[in-house]
Design a protein around this motif. Structure first.
Motif, mmCIF file in Angstrom:
data_model
loop_
_atom_site.group_PDB
_atom_site.id
_atom_site.type_symbol
_atom_site.label_atom_id
_atom_site.label_comp_id
_atom_site.label_asym_id
_atom_site.label_seq_id
_atom_site.Cartn_x
_atom_site.Cartn_y
_atom_site.Cartn_z
ATOM 1 N N PHE A 77 0.837 -1.211 0.000
ATOM 2 C CA PHE A 77 0.000 0.000 0.000
ATOM 3 C C PHE A 77 0.867 1.255 0.000
ATOM 4 C CE2 PHE A 77 -2.480 3.408 1.892
ATOM 5 C CZ PHE A 77 -3.618 3.375 1.099
ATOM 6 N N ALA A 78 1.946 1.237 0.773
ATOM 7 C CA ALA A 78 2.846 2.391 0.806
ATOM 8 C C ALA A 78 3.459 2.633 -0.567
ATOM 9 C CB ALA A 78 3.935 2.175 1.853
ATOM 10 N N GLY A 79 3.885 1.555 -1.218
ATOM 11 C CA GLY A 79 4.446 1.698 -2.558
ATOM 12 C C GLY A 79 3.421 2.189 -3.557
ATOM 13 N N TRP A 80 2.218 1.643 -3.482
ATOM 14 C CA TRP A 80 1.148 2.076 -4.386
ATOM 15 C C TRP A 80 0.820 3.550 -4.172
ATOM 16 C CZ3 TRP A 80 -3.746 3.815 -2.857
ATOM 17 C CH2 TRP A 80 -4.614 4.096 -3.910
ATOM 18 N N TRP A 81 0.694 3.946 -2.905
ATOM 19 C CA TRP A 81 0.365 5.337 -2.595
ATOM 20 C C TRP A 81 1.441 6.273 -3.130
ATOM 21 C CZ3 TRP A 81 -3.827 7.777 -0.617
ATOM 22 C CH2 TRP A 81 -3.674 9.123 -0.305
ATOM 23 N N TYR A 82 2.715 5.908 -2.892
ATOM 24 C CA TYR A 82 3.812 6.760 -3.336
ATOM 25 C C TYR A 82 3.819 6.900 -4.859
ATOM 26 C CZ TYR A 82 8.389 8.855 -3.728
ATOM 27 O OH TYR A 82 9.413 9.712 -4.021
ATOM 28 N N VAL A 83 3.678 5.795 -5.568
ATOM 29 C CA VAL A 83 3.660 5.843 -7.032
ATOM 30 C C VAL A 83 2.494 6.692 -7.527
ATOM 31 C CG1 VAL A 83 3.215 4.426 -9.101
ATOM 32 C CG2 VAL A 83 4.904 3.689 -7.415
ATOM 33 N N SER A 84 1.329 6.532 -6.927
ATOM 34 C CA SER A 84 0.139 7.257 -7.366
ATOM 35 C C SER A 84 0.188 8.733 -7.001
ATOM 36 C CB SER A 84 -1.113 6.622 -6.769
ATOM 37 O OG SER A 84 -1.224 5.285 -7.171
ATOM 38 N N TYR A 85 0.606 9.043 -5.785
ATOM 39 C CA TYR A 85 0.603 10.429 -5.300
ATOM 40 C C TYR A 85 1.703 11.257 -5.953
ATOM 41 C CZ TYR A 85 0.316 14.325 -2.029
ATOM 42 O OH TYR A 85 0.177 15.569 -1.476
ATOM 43 N N GLU A 86 2.863 10.655 -6.153
ATOM 44 C CA GLU A 86 3.995 11.372 -6.742
ATOM 45 C C GLU A 86 4.028 11.268 -8.269
ATOM 46 O OE1 GLU A 86 6.065 13.327 -5.108
ATOM 47 O OE2 GLU A 86 5.184 12.855 -3.170
ATOM 48 N N HIS A 87 3.055 10.564 -8.841
ATOM 49 C CA HIS A 87 2.951 10.380 -10.292
ATOM 50 C C HIS A 87 4.224 9.771 -10.887
ATOM 51 C CE1 HIS A 87 -0.837 12.507 -10.255
ATOM 52 N NE2 HIS A 87 -0.260 13.445 -9.522
ATOM 53 N N VAL A 88 4.756 8.767 -10.175
ATOM 54 C CA VAL A 88 5.918 8.041 -10.669
ATOM 55 C C VAL A 88 5.499 7.314 -11.945
ATOM 56 C CG1 VAL A 88 7.580 6.220 -10.120
ATOM 57 C CG2 VAL A 88 6.823 7.799 -8.332
ATOM 58 N N TRP A 89 6.352 7.343 -12.950
ATOM 59 C CA TRP A 89 6.088 6.740 -14.265
ATOM 60 C C TRP A 89 4.835 7.325 -14.922
ATOM 61 C CZ3 TRP A 89 6.525 2.362 -10.582
ATOM 62 C CH2 TRP A 89 7.846 2.002 -10.381
ATOM 63 N N GLY A 90 4.422 8.511 -14.500
ATOM 64 C CA GLY A 90 3.258 9.169 -15.078
ATOM 65 C C GLY A 90 1.930 8.573 -14.641
ATOM 66 N N LEU A 91 1.931 7.776 -13.582
ATOM 67 C CA LEU A 91 0.707 7.115 -13.115
ATOM 68 C C LEU A 91 0.057 7.914 -12.001
ATOM 69 C CD1 LEU A 91 2.093 3.472 -12.987
ATOM 70 C CD2 LEU A 91 0.672 4.504 -14.762
ATOM 71 N N ASP A 92 -1.278 7.836 -11.931
ATOM 72 C CA ASP A 92 -2.001 8.458 -10.827
ATOM 73 C C ASP A 92 -3.033 7.474 -10.280
ATOM 74 O OD1 ASP A 92 -4.038 8.467 -12.671
ATOM 75 O OD2 ASP A 92 -4.135 10.630 -12.898
ATOM 76 N N PHE A 93 -3.817 7.933 -9.313
ATOM 77 C CA PHE A 93 -4.772 7.052 -8.635
ATOM 78 C C PHE A 93 -5.767 6.419 -9.601
ATOM 79 C CE2 PHE A 93 -3.495 9.933 -5.180
ATOM 80 C CZ PHE A 93 -3.072 8.990 -4.261
ATOM 81 N N SER A 94 -6.230 7.180 -10.580
ATOM 82 C CA SER A 94 -7.239 6.642 -11.500
ATOM 83 C C SER A 94 -6.689 5.497 -12.347
ATOM 84 C CB SER A 94 -7.779 7.752 -12.402
ATOM 85 O OG SER A 94 -6.773 8.226 -13.276
ATOM 86 N N GLN A 95 -5.387 5.448 -12.540
ATOM 87 C CA GLN A 95 -4.789 4.384 -13.341
ATOM 88 C C GLN A 95 -4.320 3.201 -12.503
ATOM 89 O OE1 GLN A 95 -1.887 7.103 -14.793
ATOM 90 N NE2 GLN A 95 -2.719 7.055 -16.876
ATOM 91 N N THR A 96 -4.012 3.428 -11.240
ATOM 92 C CA THR A 96 -3.378 2.374 -10.440
ATOM 93 C C THR A 96 -4.297 1.687 -9.446
ATOM 94 O OG1 THR A 96 -2.634 3.998 -8.801
ATOM 95 C CG2 THR A 96 -1.112 3.479 -10.606
ATOM 96 N N TRP A 97 -5.539 2.132 -9.309
ATOM 97 C CA TRP A 97 -6.409 1.511 -8.301
ATOM 98 C C TRP A 97 -6.631 0.014 -8.531
ATOM 99 C CZ3 TRP A 97 -10.877 -0.943 -9.443
ATOM 100 C CH2 TRP A 97 -11.511 -0.628 -10.636
#
Length: 122
Positions: A77-97
């Motif tokens: 969850f921490a990794g998912w949140w970080y990737v989504s919140y910081e837009h790592v690799w251009g990803l956000d919450f709508s794409q990674t849920w």
């Protein structure tokens, strides 16, 4: 029951050390021995690391399948949140849920396997 007591003591020790470190850093910043820009906005970006530390603490022995999966979930969850919140690799919450659904299903599949593993390991 001894396993729960050891785990509880380890968790108390970990939280205590984290409070000591956080308090020391803030104190040194306040007395101008450290030059940190401590504001809530900058600290917010690093809160997932707290979940990673707590998750790894759950996964360290002595543990049980429930605690291990709980720790694994916190780390994911921490990794998912970080990737989504910081837009790592251009990803956000709508794409990674959907990754949360994958993680949930993985946990359900791993639970019987881990239960057998922990019973055999004892």
């Amino acid at each position: 029951m001894e396993q729960d007591g050891a785990r509880r003591m380890r968790k108390q020790l970990l939280v205590g050390v984290m409070l000591i470190v956080a308090g020391t850093v803030v104190l040194l910043d306040r007395v101008n021995l450290l030059d940190l820009d401590l504001d809530l906005a900058s600290i917010w970006h690093y809160w997932p690391w707290l979940l990673v530390v707590l998750g790894i603490n759950n996964m360290l022995p002595p543990t049980s399948p429930r605690y291990f999966l709980n720790g694994l979930w916190k780390v994911f969850f921490a990794g998912w949140w970080y990737v989504s919140y910081e837009h790592v690799w251009g990803l956000d919450f709508s794409q990674t849920w959907p990754a949360l659904l994958v993680a949930w299903g993985t946990g359900m599949v791993l639970q019987p396997t881990l239960t057998n593993y922990f019973v055999q390991g004892e």
